[in-house]
Design an enzyme around this catalytic site. Structure first.
Site, short mmCIF file in Angstrom:
data_model
loop_
_atom_site.label_atom_id
_atom_site.label_comp_id
_atom_site.label_asym_id
_atom_site.label_seq_id
_atom_site.Cartn_x
_atom_site.Cartn_y
_atom_site.Cartn_z
N LEU A 19 0.82 -1.21 0.00
CA LEU A 19 0.00 0.00 0.00
C LEU A 19 0.86 1.27 0.00
CD1 LEU A 19 -2.71 -1.11 2.56
CD2 LEU A 19 -3.18 -0.36 0.21
N ASP A 38 10.98 3.83 4.45
CA ASP A 38 10.80 2.40 4.69
C ASP A 38 12.00 1.88 5.47
OD1 ASP A 38 8.82 0.13 3.54
OD2 ASP A 38 10.83 -0.69 3.85
N SER A 74 13.28 4.24 11.17
CA SER A 74 12.22 3.50 11.82
C SER A 74 11.25 4.49 12.43
CB SER A 74 12.78 2.59 12.92
OG SER A 74 11.73 2.10 13.74
N ASN A 101 1.60 4.95 7.26
CA ASN A 101 1.25 3.65 6.68
C ASN A 101 2.05 2.49 7.26
OD1 ASN A 101 0.22 1.85 4.32
ND2 ASN A 101 2.46 1.76 4.14
N TYR A 166 -3.22 -5.93 16.86
CA TYR A 166 -3.40 -5.10 15.66
C TYR A 166 -4.69 -4.28 15.75
CZ TYR A 166 -3.71 -4.20 10.58
OH TYR A 166 -3.80 -3.63 9.33
N ALA A 168 -6.36 -3.39 18.45
CA ALA A 168 -6.25 -2.35 19.48
C ALA A 168 -5.47 -1.15 18.98
CB ALA A 168 -5.58 -2.94 20.73
N ALA A 169 -4.37 -1.42 18.26
CA ALA A 169 -3.57 -0.33 17.72
C ALA A 169 -4.33 0.47 16.68
CB ALA A 169 -2.28 -0.89 17.11
N LYS A 170 -5.07 -0.23 15.82
CA LYS A 170 -5.77 0.44 14.74
C LYS A 170 -6.95 1.27 15.25
CE LYS A 170 -3.30 -0.68 11.20
NZ LYS A 170 -2.42 0.38 10.62
N ALA A 199 -4.62 -6.69 -1.07
CA ALA A 199 -3.76 -7.86 -1.13
C ALA A 199 -2.32 -7.38 -1.06
CB ALA A 199 -3.99 -8.63 -2.43
N ARG A 201 1.72 -8.12 1.19
CA ARG A 201 2.52 -9.13 1.89
C ARG A 201 1.91 -9.45 3.26
NH1 ARG A 201 6.31 -8.10 5.49
NH2 ARG A 201 6.37 -5.92 4.88
#
Length: 302
Positions: A19, A38, A74, A101, A166, A168-170, A199, A201
């Site tokens: 994405l 990245d 990071s 992202n 995931y 909870a974080a989102k 779709a 990784r």
């Protein structure tokens, strides 16, 4: 095409693939200068030079006539993020768009989940977005212009088995967006959430192939272009996948005033359907709406 991002500068985290790559390409195609961030592992390119996934995306953007630079910070490293922001300002003089992202998965049922994996997912998704947003906030405030996109998920909005960390974080990112959109309004900073289905990784093996074939990352990228534009809304949870776009809301029902007393819990159980009735529900402008509703109902019952 009416959305023009010429002169705008964007930072897209986790943009080496999936994405994030499509977000970076789409913003660049509309004229934005893009920092392709990245935290990818360096690999040796065909010319023997050390290269990263971010470098490859930068090459794509430049080949298409755009401007881009790679960055390997990071999102959990405050000093590295601060340096990324300063490098961007030194190069291009402003930062207009931040697309948070970057993310990871550590899926397991909650009973089997190591709390270290819970913390790690929150650190990357939630704290990473907070660190990056905090770093660009004074820049956008001084400019009186900014667009921040938080990447939320249906796993956070509605739940998903095996993704307690995931999810909870989102969902926490929705809360961050709600408050930042209020605080940034006077300075022209618009903050929104995007809930993508694609779709990538991170979703391999989770969906049937027929679904993966239509849920392309490219089909989500237009949502980021819109949320980065001058026409962007604020405090929106925009959902996107396979070319379909929806909007999610956090709502509040009118509720039922039951007062106080020893039998209120029993009456609440009896009237829970009425409490849940969505007729006349509202999308609150802020968290104070709940208290305002409750005080008004209590005073009216006197």
């Amino acid at each position: 095409m009416s959305i023009d991002l010429n002169g705008r500068v964007a930072i897209v985290t986790g943009a080496g693939g999936g994405l994030g790559r499509q977000h970076a390409l789409a913003l660049a195609a509309r004229g934005a200068k893009v920092v392709v961030n990245d935290f990818g592992r360096a690999v040796s390119g065909p010319d023997g030079r050390e290269r990263t996934a971010a470098d490859a995306v930068v090459d794509e953007i430049r080949a298409a006539g755009g401007e881009a630079v790679a960055n390997g910070a990071s999102v959990t490293d405050e000093a590295a993020v601060a340096a990324m922001v300063q490098d961007t300002l030194a190069r291009w003089g402003r930062i207009d768009i931040l697309v948070n992202n970057a993310g990871i998965l550590r899926d397991k049922s909650f009973a089997k989940m190591d709390l270290a994996d819970f913390r790690l997912v929150l650190d990357v998704h939630l704290m990473g977005a907070a660190i990056c947003s905090h770093a660009v906030w004074p820049v956008m405030k001084a400019q009186k212009h900014g667009r921040i996109v938080m990447t939320t998920s249906s796993s956070g909005l509605y739940g998903n088995f095996g993704q307690a960390n995931y999810g909870a974080a989102k969902m926490a990112l929705v809360g961050l967006m709600q408050t930042l959109s209020i605080e940034g309004a006077k300075d022209g900073i618009r903050v929104n959430c995007l809930a993508p289905t694609a779709a990538t990784r991170m979703t391999e093996g989770l969906l049937p192939q027929a679904a993966l074939d239509v849920l392309t990352a490219e089909s989500v990228a237009p949502a980021v272009v819109f949320l980065a534009s001058d026409e962007a809304p604020t405090r929106t949870i925009l959902c996107a996948g396979g070319g379909t776009f929806e909007r999610a809301y956090v709502t509040l029902t009118r509720g039922v005033h039951l007062g106080t007393g020893p039998d209120v819990a029993d009456r609440l159980a009896e009237q829970f359907d009425a409490v849940s009735d969505r007729d006349d529900e509202q999308v609150p402008d802020s968290g104070s709406a709940q208290g305002s509703n409750e005080v008004a109902r209590a005073l009216a019952a006197r």
